[in-house]
Design an enzyme around this catalytic site. Structure first.
Site, short mmCIF file in Angstrom:
data_model
loop_
_atom_site.label_atom_id
_atom_site.label_comp_id
_atom_site.label_asym_id
_atom_site.label_seq_id
_atom_site.Cartn_x
_atom_site.Cartn_y
_atom_site.Cartn_z
CE LYS A 41 -0.70 -0.24 5.02
NZ LYS A 41 -1.56 0.31 6.06
NE ARG A 137 -6.57 0.32 11.02
CZ ARG A 137 -5.31 0.20 10.57
NH1 ARG A 137 -4.50 1.26 10.54
NH2 ARG A 137 -4.85 -0.96 10.15
CG HIS A 167 -3.65 -4.35 11.90
ND1 HIS A 167 -2.54 -4.98 11.37
CD2 HIS A 167 -3.31 -3.05 12.04
CE1 HIS A 167 -1.57 -4.08 11.21
NE2 HIS A 167 -2.01 -2.91 11.62
NE ARG A 220 -2.66 -7.77 7.74
CZ ARG A 220 -3.23 -8.26 8.84
NH1 ARG A 220 -3.83 -9.44 8.80
NH2 ARG A 220 -3.20 -7.59 9.97
CE1 TYR A 266 12.84 32.54 0.72
CE2 TYR A 266 13.09 30.15 0.75
CZ TYR A 266 12.74 31.32 0.09
OH TYR A 266 12.29 31.26 -1.21
CB CYS A 312 14.37 26.49 -0.04
SG CYS A 312 15.78 27.46 0.54
CG ASP A 314 11.69 23.97 -5.25
OD1 ASP A 314 10.74 23.17 -5.20
OD2 ASP A 314 11.56 25.21 -5.36
#
Ligand code: PMH
Length: 389
Positions: A41, A137, A167, A220, A266, A312, A314
C-alpha cells in the site's frame, strides 16, 4: 529527442535484491505452508508498488495487499495478476469495479456486507472478513455480528468469503499483554467460520518476526520487507538481518565560499562564524525533505556535513569541509564509505517512525530500481512513463 527518464540530479534507489532477500528470509521463517502477503500500500511505503510487488512475488510472496481500490486497480493495469487484497474500507457502491478487476475487498461490518450485496448485479466479489480484536479501526467485534455475517453469506452467493483477519495494535511493543488479548479474542470470534477453507491472518511484520508459530496460514509483511525494523524495542527479537532497500541521493548543484558573518537561506537564520564553503543541494521540502530536518547531516565524500540554514521548497544548503566540484554526490539516506544515515536516524530527527519517511519522499523524486547492482527500471510519475534502461 532527449529520452532521459528524468532531468534532475536527485533520485531514490530501490534495491529489489534487498526486497527479495527480506521476503525469502521471512518465507523460510514462517514456513512453506504459510502464505506471505506483501503489503505494498501507499506505493509500497513510497518504494514503488508494482516493482516491489513483482519482486516480492518472485521471491515467494503469494499475494499483495493495498489500502484502497485505486491502488489495486493501478497494479492490475500494470500487469499484476496475483491476488490483491484491499485492507481498507471501499465504499460498497464500488464492489462491481472490484469484481471487474478481480480484486479482493475487506468486509468490515454487517452493514457493509449488506450494502455490498445490494450493489452486486449478478457478479461475484471476494472478500476477507475483518475482525476487530482491539484496534477499534475496522471490523466486526461481537459473536452476534459474526453470526449475522454467516447469515448474509448464506443468502448472497455473490459475496464470496475467502479469508478472515485482524490487526494488532501493539505487536511492536516489548510488553505482549495487549497483543495476547487480541490474539485470544480473534481466535474466539473466528471459531464459527469454516477456517479450513479460508486464508486466516493476523500477523504484521512485528508479530510475524517475533512469533515462531501461531501465524494461522498467512502473514502480512510490510515494513520489514523494506528492510526496516518495526520498532527499536524488538530489535533483539528479529531472527534474521533486515536489508534496507531505500536510499536517497542528490548532487551538489552550486558551491561557493562565504565570509565570516554572511548568512544562508530564508530568515538569514544561519550565519557563518568563519569563512565557510557552502554547497547547494537541489532537494527541498516539496521532495519530502521537511524543514524540521534543518541542521541534520548528509553524506559527502564519505563524511557527515550539516544542513546550513532553513530548508527551502526545492533546495537546501550544506556546510562543506572543503571545496567540492558541482556534481559531487550527496547521500541523504544510505551509505558512503564507512558512514551511514539510516531511515531510523531521519525518523528520530523528525520525531516519528521509520514508516513515515519513505512515504513522505514525494513522487517528484524519481525511483530507480536496481537488481544485483544494475539499474532495471526508472519510475518518474512526472513524465508519466516507465522507462527501461
Ligand atoms: N496489515 C494491516 C491491516 C496494516 O494496516 C498494516 C500496516 C500491515 C498489515 C503491515 O504492517 P507492517 O508494515 O508493520 O508489517 N499499516 C500501517 C498503518 O495503518 N499505519 O502504519 C502502518
Amino acid at each position: 529527442m532527449n529520452t532521459a527518464s528524468f532531468y534532475r540530479d536527485t533520485w531514490a534507489e530501490i534495491d529489489l535484491s534487498a526486497i527479495k532477500e527480506n521476503v525469502s528470509h521471512m518465507k523460510k521463517h514462517i514456513g512453506e505452508n504459510t502464505h506471505l502477503m506483501a503489503v505494498v500500500k501507499a506505493n509500497a511505503y513510497g518504494h514503488g508498488d508494482a516493482e516491489v510487488g513483482k519482486a516480492a512475488l518472485e521471491a515467494g510472496a503469494s499475494c499483495l495487499a493495498v489500502a484502497i481500490l485505486d491502488e489495486a486497480i493501478s497494479l492490475r493495469k500494470r500487469g499484476i495478476t496475483a491476488p490483491i487484497l484491499v485492507l481498507g474500507a471501499v465504499p460498497p457502491e464500488y464492489v462491481q469495479a472490484a469484481a471487474e478487476y478481480d480484486v479482493t475487498l475487506t468486509g468490515y461490518s454487517v452493514e457493509w456486507l449488506q450494502e455490498a450485496a445490494r450493489h452486486l448485479g449478478g457478479e461475484t466479489v471476494s472478500f476477507h472478513l475483518k475482525v476487530d480484536s482491539g484496534m477499534n479501526r475496522l471490523g466486526v467485534k461481537t459473536e452476534e455480528e459474526v453470526q449475522s455475517v454467516l447469515k448474509i453469506l448464506g443468502q448472497n452467493p455473490g459475496l464470496v468469503c475467502k479469508g478472515v483477519f485482524t490487526h494488532f495494535a501493539t505487536a511492536d511493543e516489548k510488553d505482549r499483554s495487549y497483543f495476547l488479548c487480541q490474539f485470544d479474542r480473534f481466535k474466539k470470534l473466528i471459531a464459527p467460520l469454516p477456517l479450513k477453507e479460508l486464508m486466516v491472518h493476523c500477523a504484521n511484520s512485528a508479530a510475524g518476526l517475533r512469533l515462531k508459530k501461531g501465524f494461522f496460514n498467512a502473514v502480512r509483511f510490510g515494513i520489514s520487507m523494506y528492510g526496516l525494523r518495526p520498532s527499536a524495542e524488538i530489535t533483539d527479537e528479529i531472527p534474521f538481518r533486515l536489508k534496507p532497500a531505500f536510499t536517497f541521493h542528490s548532487t551538489l548543484s552550486h558551491v561557493k565560499k562565504i565570509h565570516k558573518g554572511e548568512s544562508v537561506s530564508y530568515g538569514a537564520a544561519y550565519t557563518a562564524h568563519k569563512d565557510q564553503w557552502i554547497g547547494t543541494v537541489p532537494v527541498g521540502y516539496a521532495d519530502g525533505w521537511l524543514r524540521k530536518l534543518k541542521g541534520t547531516a548528509v553524506l559527502i565524500n564519505g563524511k557527515r556535513m550539516n544542513i546550513a540554514g532553513r530548508i527551502c521548497m526545492d533546495q537546501f544548503m550544506v556546510e562543506l569541509d572543503q571545496c567540492y566540484p558541482p556534481g559531487t554526490k550527496v547521500t541523504l539516506i544510505g551509505s558512503q564509505k564507512e558512514e551511514t544515515i539510516t531511515m531510523d536516524e531521519i525518523a528520530g530527527r523528525l520525531e516519528t517512525i521509520n514508516y513515515e519517511i519513505p512515504c513522505t519522499i514525494s513522487s517528484r523524486v524519481p525511483r530507480m530500481f536496481l537488481e544485483n547492482g544494475s539499474i532495471m527500471e526508472v519510475r518518474n510519475p512526472l513524465l508519466q512513463e516507465n522507462t527501461s534502461k
